[in-house]
Design a protein around this motif. Structure first.
Motif, short mmCIF file in Angstrom:
data_model
loop_
_atom_site.label_atom_id
_atom_site.label_comp_id
_atom_site.label_asym_id
_atom_site.label_seq_id
_atom_site.Cartn_x
_atom_site.Cartn_y
_atom_site.Cartn_z
N PRO A 7 -43.43 30.00 -55.82
CA PRO A 7 -42.47 29.65 -54.78
C PRO A 7 -43.34 29.33 -53.58
CG PRO A 7 -42.38 31.77 -54.91
CD PRO A 7 -43.22 31.57 -56.11
N VAL A 8 -42.94 28.38 -52.71
CA VAL A 8 -43.44 28.40 -51.40
C VAL A 8 -42.40 29.14 -50.22
CG1 VAL A 8 -44.04 26.66 -49.45
CG2 VAL A 8 -44.28 26.07 -52.00
N VAL A 9 -42.97 29.98 -49.74
CA VAL A 9 -42.23 30.55 -48.70
C VAL A 9 -42.72 30.28 -47.35
CG1 VAL A 9 -41.95 33.03 -47.88
CG2 VAL A 9 -42.34 32.82 -50.31
N LEU A 54 -51.08 30.49 -45.37
CA LEU A 54 -51.36 29.19 -44.49
C LEU A 54 -50.57 29.44 -43.24
CD1 LEU A 54 -50.84 26.40 -47.12
CD2 LEU A 54 -53.17 27.13 -46.14
N ARG A 55 -51.07 28.81 -42.00
CA ARG A 55 -50.48 28.92 -40.78
C ARG A 55 -50.10 27.31 -40.53
NH1 ARG A 55 -53.22 32.48 -38.42
NH2 ARG A 55 -51.65 33.91 -38.74
N GLN A 68 -50.33 20.93 -49.13
CA GLN A 68 -51.26 21.92 -50.03
C GLN A 68 -50.57 22.97 -50.98
OE1 GLN A 68 -53.89 23.64 -46.92
NE2 GLN A 68 -54.19 21.74 -45.97
N ALA A 69 -49.32 23.41 -50.26
CA ALA A 69 -48.82 24.25 -51.05
C ALA A 69 -48.22 23.89 -52.24
CB ALA A 69 -47.74 24.94 -50.33
N LEU A 70 -47.52 22.59 -52.38
CA LEU A 70 -47.12 21.98 -53.51
C LEU A 70 -48.21 21.74 -54.58
CD1 LEU A 70 -44.32 19.88 -51.98
CD2 LEU A 70 -44.03 22.09 -53.17
N VAL A 77 -47.56 31.35 -48.95
CA VAL A 77 -46.97 31.79 -47.89
C VAL A 77 -47.24 30.87 -46.59
CG1 VAL A 77 -46.06 33.53 -46.14
CG2 VAL A 77 -46.20 33.96 -48.66
N ILE A 78 -46.18 30.20 -45.83
CA ILE A 78 -46.69 29.51 -44.64
C ILE A 78 -46.14 30.21 -43.55
CG2 ILE A 78 -46.51 27.22 -43.70
CD1 ILE A 78 -46.26 26.11 -46.26
#
Length: 90
Positions: A7-9, A54-55, A68-70, A77-78
């Motif tokens: 997942p992307v959080v 990531l931030r 990038q996350a996908l 985690v962003i």
């Protein structure tokens, strides 16, 4: 991480109890108490669990971080920094 999900959080991080701070600003004349937080570094916390951290400090950075996350095969985690609240995030 344990189950192989990816997942992307998104953590919308305003370093405060945003709703409580908003209430204090609008109904208590800007007298603040117990609404500021000292949050952990969510990117490093994610990495401690084996995820990618990531931030994003702006909308363009958030878009780039999401792209990038996908593309990755792991949990991401962003940490979305919103010090002025989500409504002012640009």
């Amino acid at each position: 991480m344990q189950y192989g999900l990816r997942p992307v959080v998104l953590v919308f991080n305003d370093d405060a109890w945003g709703l409580l701070r908003h209430y204090q600003e609008n109904r208590k004349g800007g007298r603040y108490i117990a609404s500021d937080l000292r949050n952990p570094d969510f990117t490093r916390l994610a990495e401690a669990y084996g995820a990618r951290g990531l931030r994003a400090n702006s909308l363009p950075e958030l878009v780039q971080s999401l792209e990038q996350a996908l593309e990755t095969e792991m949990v991401t985690v962003i940490d979305v920094k919103t010090p002025e609240g989500f409504a002012n995030f640009k």
